[in-house]
Write a protein that holds these residues in place. Sequence first.
Motif, PDB file in Angstrom:
ATOM      1  N   ASP A 111       0.817  -1.211   0.000  1.00  0.00           N
ATOM      2  CA  ASP A 111       0.000   0.000   0.000  1.00  0.00           C
ATOM      3  C   ASP A 111       0.854   1.266   0.000  1.00  0.00           C
ATOM      4  OD1 ASP A 111      -2.469  -1.411   0.106  1.00  0.00           O
ATOM      5  OD2 ASP A 111      -2.113  -1.794   2.238  1.00  0.00           O
ATOM      6  N   ARG A 157       3.518   6.158   6.540  1.00  0.00           N
ATOM      7  CA  ARG A 157       3.297   5.404   5.309  1.00  0.00           C
ATOM      8  C   ARG A 157       4.614   5.090   4.613  1.00  0.00           C
ATOM      9  NH1 ARG A 157      -0.885   7.096   0.367  1.00  0.00           N
ATOM     10  NH2 ARG A 157      -0.909   5.025  -0.636  1.00  0.00           N
ATOM     11  N   VAL A 169       2.984  12.911   1.807  1.00  0.00           N
ATOM     12  CA  VAL A 169       2.690  11.596   2.350  1.00  0.00           C
ATOM     13  C   VAL A 169       2.320  11.728   3.817  1.00  0.00           C
ATOM     14  CG1 VAL A 169       5.121  11.146   2.904  1.00  0.00           C
ATOM     15  CG2 VAL A 169       3.549   9.221   2.556  1.00  0.00           C
ATOM     16  N   LYS A 170       1.414  10.889   4.273  1.00  0.00           N
ATOM     17  CA  LYS A 170       1.064  10.858   5.680  1.00  0.00           C
ATOM     18  C   LYS A 170       2.172  10.162   6.471  1.00  0.00           C
ATOM     19  CE  LYS A 170      -3.025  12.799   5.480  1.00  0.00           C
ATOM     20  NZ  LYS A 170      -3.274  14.120   6.154  1.00  0.00           N
TER      21      LYS A 170
END
Length: 410
Positions: free
Chosen positions: A295, A328, A324-325
Amino acid sequence: MLPGGSAAQGRPAVAIQAREGALKLRSEGPETPVWMLAAPELRFRRGENLQVEFANELTVPVGLDWRGIDGVPAIELLAGRRLLAASGWENVRIPLRHAGTFLCDMSVFANQNARPARGQPVVVAENEPVSVDHDEVLLLEEWRLRADATAAVPGTDPTETTVFYTLNGKPSLDVAARSNERLRLRFVNGSRRTVVAVKLESVDVTVMAIDSQPAEPFLARNGALVLAPGSRVDAFVDVTGQPGTQLKILLHDGRQARTVGSIIVSSEAPARAAPLPPPSPLSSNGLPARLDLKDALRADIALSGPEWTVIASLAASPQPAFRVKAGRIVVLALTNRTDVATVFRLHGHHFRLLDKLDDGWKPFWLDTLAIEPGQTHRIAFAAEHAGHWLIESVATDWAAPRFVRWYAVE
C-alpha cells in the motif's frame, strides 16, 4: 566535556566556526585558500542531545548541512532553517538517535568570492561494545587546482585546473597498525561531484555500515568500496601483513588510480596470536526490519527538469515533489534522463534500494545514490518524520549545479 564546549550529562556542547583556512596541496608554491569548519573532533554517543553553537566568520551567508542525521526539521536548510548571515551566530540542538558516521558540511549560496569548503566528519558511537582495536576516520577530498594555487569551486568551470585528492587534508596519509589488529575505517567521500572507488590491497575488507546505518556484513568485491559524493562507508579490516608491510590505499576516480595512503604494519609484537573471527553485525539503529510495499505511496521522479531549482532557493519550487502521511511507506522511481551519471540524495530519511521486480531490497540503507545515464532505480522508505525535507540532484560533472526539490511528511 568536548574541547571548545561544555556539557551536562548526556548533553554535549560544541562550538563550530566557519572561517578562512589554507591547505598545502603542492610541495612547492603557496598554500591553497579554502573555507573550513573549525571545530574539535566531533565524536559523540548514541542517545546524546548535541548542543551546537555555530558562528559564521566568513563574509557570506553559510549553513551547516548534517548528512545522515534523520528526522530533525530544525536543521534542514532552506526548508527549516535559513543560511546564517555573515558575522552571525546561532544555537541548535540535535538529538543523536542513531550511531554511525556522518558528515557536517558547509552550504553556501552562489558567490563570486566563494572558496572550496571542507567538511567535518561526525562520529556517533554505539552504546554497545564493538570488537575493533582502532577506529579511524578517513576523509577523502577532491581539489581542482589552478596554476596560482587557488582552487575552483564546485559548480564552476574547472578549465585549466589539475585534480588533486587529499586524505584527512594531506596528499598522503599513513595509518599505523600491528599485525592481527582489527581496524574500523570510516571512509567519507568529501568530493562534491565525483564518485570514487577506494581499494585496500592484500586484505579482506568487510563492509559494516553505509551512509550512517548498519548493514548486513559483507566482503567488498576485490577489496574496493564505491562512494558517491557525500557517502560514508564503515569497513572492518583485519591486518594480517608481516611487520614492515605497507598496504596501499588506492583511489580511483574513473580516470586513473592513485595512492592516497597506506596501512603500515609496525614491527611491534602482534596484537594477538591470530586474527579475530568474522565480525557480528553492528547494533541496529531501529529502522524497520521490513517495508510493506503493498500500500505504498508511489511517485516517479526524473532527476532533471523544470521542477528542480538551484540550491540557493526553493522559491521556484512551491509545490512538493510528493506529500505523504506520516507512517506510510514511499516508493520512488528515480530516472536519470541525462547523458551523465547523476547523484540523488534524500534528506530526513534513509531508504532501501529495491530489486528490479520490487520483490526485495539490498541488505543496507542509503541516503545517497548515483544513477547511470538512462537508468531507473526504485527506492523505498518509511516516512517516519513529519516535516518538509529536501531531495537533491547533481550531475557528476564539476561544473554542474546542485538542484533541489522538497517533499512533505504530514
